[in-house]
Design an enzyme around this catalytic site. Structure first.
Site, PDB file in Angstrom:
ATOM      1  N   HIS A 186       0.776  -0.981   0.150  1.00 50.32           N
ATOM      2  CA  HIS A 186      -0.309   0.437  -0.091  1.00 50.32           C
ATOM      3  C   HIS A 186       0.732   1.288   0.075  1.00 50.32           C
ATOM      4  O   HIS A 186       0.029   2.176  -0.023  1.00 50.32           O
ATOM      5  CB  HIS A 186      -0.824   0.042   1.448  1.00 50.32           C
ATOM      6  CG  HIS A 186      -2.337   0.297   1.092  1.00 50.32           C
ATOM      7  ND1 HIS A 186      -2.484   1.791  -0.125  1.00 50.32           N
ATOM      8  CD2 HIS A 186      -3.202   0.297   1.315  1.00 50.32           C
ATOM      9  CE1 HIS A 186      -3.954   2.063  -0.196  1.00 50.32           C
ATOM     10  NE2 HIS A 186      -4.384   0.912   0.743  1.00 50.32           N
ATOM     11  N   ASP A 234      -1.911   2.196  -4.393  1.00 53.15           N
ATOM     12  CA  ASP A 234      -3.309   2.552  -3.829  1.00 53.15           C
ATOM     13  C   ASP A 234      -4.362   0.834  -4.668  1.00 53.15           C
ATOM     14  O   ASP A 234      -3.658   0.641  -5.263  1.00 53.15           O
ATOM     15  CB  ASP A 234      -3.688   4.008  -4.080  1.00 53.15           C
ATOM     16  CG  ASP A 234      -2.887   5.151  -3.801  1.00 53.15           C
ATOM     17  OD1 ASP A 234      -2.344   4.894  -2.729  1.00 53.15           O
ATOM     18  OD2 ASP A 234      -2.816   6.305  -4.192  1.00 53.15           O
TER      19      ASP A 234
END
Length: 434
Positions: free
Chosen positions: A407, A411
Site C-alpha cells: 500500500h 493504492d
C-alpha cells in the site's frame, strides 16, 4: 601451529569466502572439486557453496596449485571473508604450507598485534544496606495480592502466587520479578521435563523429529518475516473465465506438436502479467525507502519449489517475448533452479512475482510480497463452474487470482485497474498475440 614467520612462506594467494548474493551472510561448503596438490587454472570449478539462495559453483580466481584447504566439505555457517584455501604459484611450494594456519596468517599480515588491555580492577562493592521491613500483604478474600503482569507470568510459568510469602512491590505486592525468582511446583516441573507439549499434553519418546535448517530456509524465514512486519499488505481477488485460453492452448499445442512446443496455462499468465504491468506501471515498481522506482520493462519472478526451499528465477523482458519463448525459458530456469545451478543474476531482482499453486489443487490463496517489489500474484487452479452466459446457465472454466499489493506504492484503485487489464488479457488471449 607453525612458528615460522610470514616471510618464510613463498608467494601465495589466500582465497576467502565471497558474498555470492547481496543477502548472503554465511555459506556452506558442499564439496571440493579440487584436492591439495592439484593444479588449478583461472575459471576452474574449485568448490560448490550453498548460499542463502542456491548451491553455486565457486571458480578458481587464478592459476597455480592448491596448497592448503582450511574448511572441510560439509562445514556450515561459514561467515563471509573466512579463509577457505591457499593457492601457490609453484608445485614445489605446496608442501611448505602443510603447517600453515589461519591464525599464523592473520598475525603475519599484521605483525604488530596489540596486547590485550589490562583487566580493570574490580569496583569496590557497594555497602549492603539493611533490608527494609516487609509489610504484611493485604488480604483480599482468596485472591493473592499481585500485579496483573505478575499474575500473567505466574500462569505461564505455573507458579502458585500463594507460595510467595512476601512481594517486593509497594505494600508487599507480588511483582513480575518475584514470580521470576520463584520456582514452579515439583509436579509442574516434572510434567514439563517429560518432553515438549502439544495441546497441553506431554509427548512421548520419538514423537517428533528435529530437522536442521539450511541457509536457504533461514533466509526465506528472515525475508518473509521482514516482509509481513514491514510491508502493509492488502489483497485483491478476481475471477477469470479461462474457456478461451483452454481452447487456444489446445489448438497451439496440437498445431505445433512436431516442433516440440507445449504451452502451459502459466505461460499465458506470465505474459498477461507483463502486459498488464505495461498498462499500469505503478504495479511494476519497487519501494526504495526514500523513493519509488518504476521499471520500464517487466521481469517476472516465477516462484519455484526446489524441494529445499522457494526460489524465484526471473523471466526478463516478458512483454517482448512470445509465448513459446516464455515457455522454454521457464522450463529451463525451473530445471536449473531445482538442481541448484542458477547464477545470481537469474534469481536476483525481478519487478513483479507470480506464484502458481493451481497444480496442487489450490483454488485460492494469498502470497507474501517479495521485497522490494510492490506486487505478487497468487494463482489458483482452473475449475469447472456453473456461470451465467448470454442469460442462461452454462459450465465454464474459471480461475481465481489474488494480488498482494504494497500500500506504500500501490493504492487500491490502482491495483484494481491492473487486475482489470490482467483479466481482459486472459479472457481474450488473442490480444496477447498482437
Amino acid at each position: 601451529m607453525s612458528s615460522r614467520g610470514f616471510a618464510e612462506y613463498p608467494s601465495h594467494t589466500r582465497v576467502a569466502l565471497p558474498a555470492l548474493s547481496p543477502t548472503m551472510e554465511m555459506g556452506t561448503i558442499i564439496n571440493w572439486e579440487k584436492k591439495v596438490g592439484d593444479q588449478v587454472s583461472e575459471g576452474d570449478l574449485l568448490c560448490e557453496i550453498e548460499t542463502d539462495k542456491a548451491t553455486m559453483g565457486f571458480e578458481t580466481p587464478e592459476e597455480g596449485y592448491l596448497a592448503r584447504i582450511f574448511i572441510e566439505a560439509g562445514t556450515k555457517d561459514i561467515p563471509i571473508g573466512r579463509l577457505l584455501c591457499i593457492i601457490v604459484e609453484n608445485q614445489e611450494d605446496v608442501a611448505k604450507f602443510a603447517d600453515f594456519s589461519e591464525e599464523a596468517d592473520s598475525k603475519a599480515e599484521d605483525p604488530q598485534v596489540a596486547a590485550p588491555p589490562p583487566t580493570p580492577a574490580p569496583a569496590p562493592a557497594a555497602p549492603v544496606s539493611a533490608p527494609a521491613p516487609t509489610l504484611a500483604k493485604p488480604v483480599s478474600g482468596d485472591r493473592p495480592f499481585a500485579s496483573p503482569a505478575a499474575k500473567r507470568l505466574a500462569a505461564e510459568k505455573g507458579v502458585d502466587l500463594f507460595s510467595i510469602k512476601s512481594g517486593s512491590g509497594m505494600d508487599g505486592m507480588i511483582t513480575s520479578r518475584d514470580v521470576e525468582n520463584a520456582k514452579a511446583p515439583a509436579a509442574a516441573a516434572a510434567a514439563f521435563s517429560a518432553g515438549p507439549l502439544l495441546s497441553g499434553f506431554p509427548l512421548g519418546d520419538g514423537a517428533f523429529t528435529d530437522a536442521e535448517t539450511s541457509n536457504i530456509r533461514k533466509i526465506i524465514a528472515k525475508r518473509l518475516q521482514q516482509s509481513k512486519h514491514e510491508i502493509p499488505h492488502y489483497y485483491l481477488t478476481v475471477e477469470c473465465n479461462m474457456d478461451s485460453i483452454v481452447k487456444l492452448r489446445s489448438e497451439i499445442n496440437k498445431t505445433y506438436e512436431k516442433e516440440g512446443i507445449k504451452l502451459s496455462v502459466n505461460d499465458f499468465i506470465i505474459k498477461a502479467t507483463a502486459l498488464a504491468s505495461k498498462r499500469v506501471p505503478q504495479c511494476n515498481s519497487a519501494w526504495m525507502d526514500s523513493f519509488i522506482r518504476e521499471y520500464h520493462s517487466c521481469d517476472v519472478s516465477v516462484a519455484v519449489d526446489t524441494g529445499n526451499g522457494l526460489i524465484t528465477p526471473i523471466v526478463t523482458n516478458v512483454e517482448s517475448k512470445g509465448l513459446a519463448e516464455i515457455s522454454e525459458t521457464v522450463k529451463e530456469l525451473a530445471a536449473r533452479a531445482k538442481a541448484g545451478k542458477l547464477q545470481p543474476n537469474e534469481f536476483q531482482g525481478g519487478t513483479i512475482t507470480v506464484s502458481n499453486l493451481g497444480m496442487f489443487g489450490i483454488n485460492q490463496f494469498t502470497a507474501i510480497i517479495n521485497p522490494p517489489q510492490a506486487c505478487i500474484l497468487a494463482v489458483g487452479g482452473t475449475e469447472k463452474r456453473v456461470v451465467v452466459k448470454d442469460g442462461a446457465p452454462a459450465v465454464s472454466s474459471v480461475m481465481r487470482v489474488t494480488m498482494s499489493c504494497d500500500h506504500r506504492v500501490v493504492d487500491g484503485a490502482v491495483g484494481a485497474q491492473w487486475l482489470q487489464h490482467f483479466k481482459k488479457f486472459l479472457e481474450n488471449p488473442q490480444s496477447m498475440l498482437l
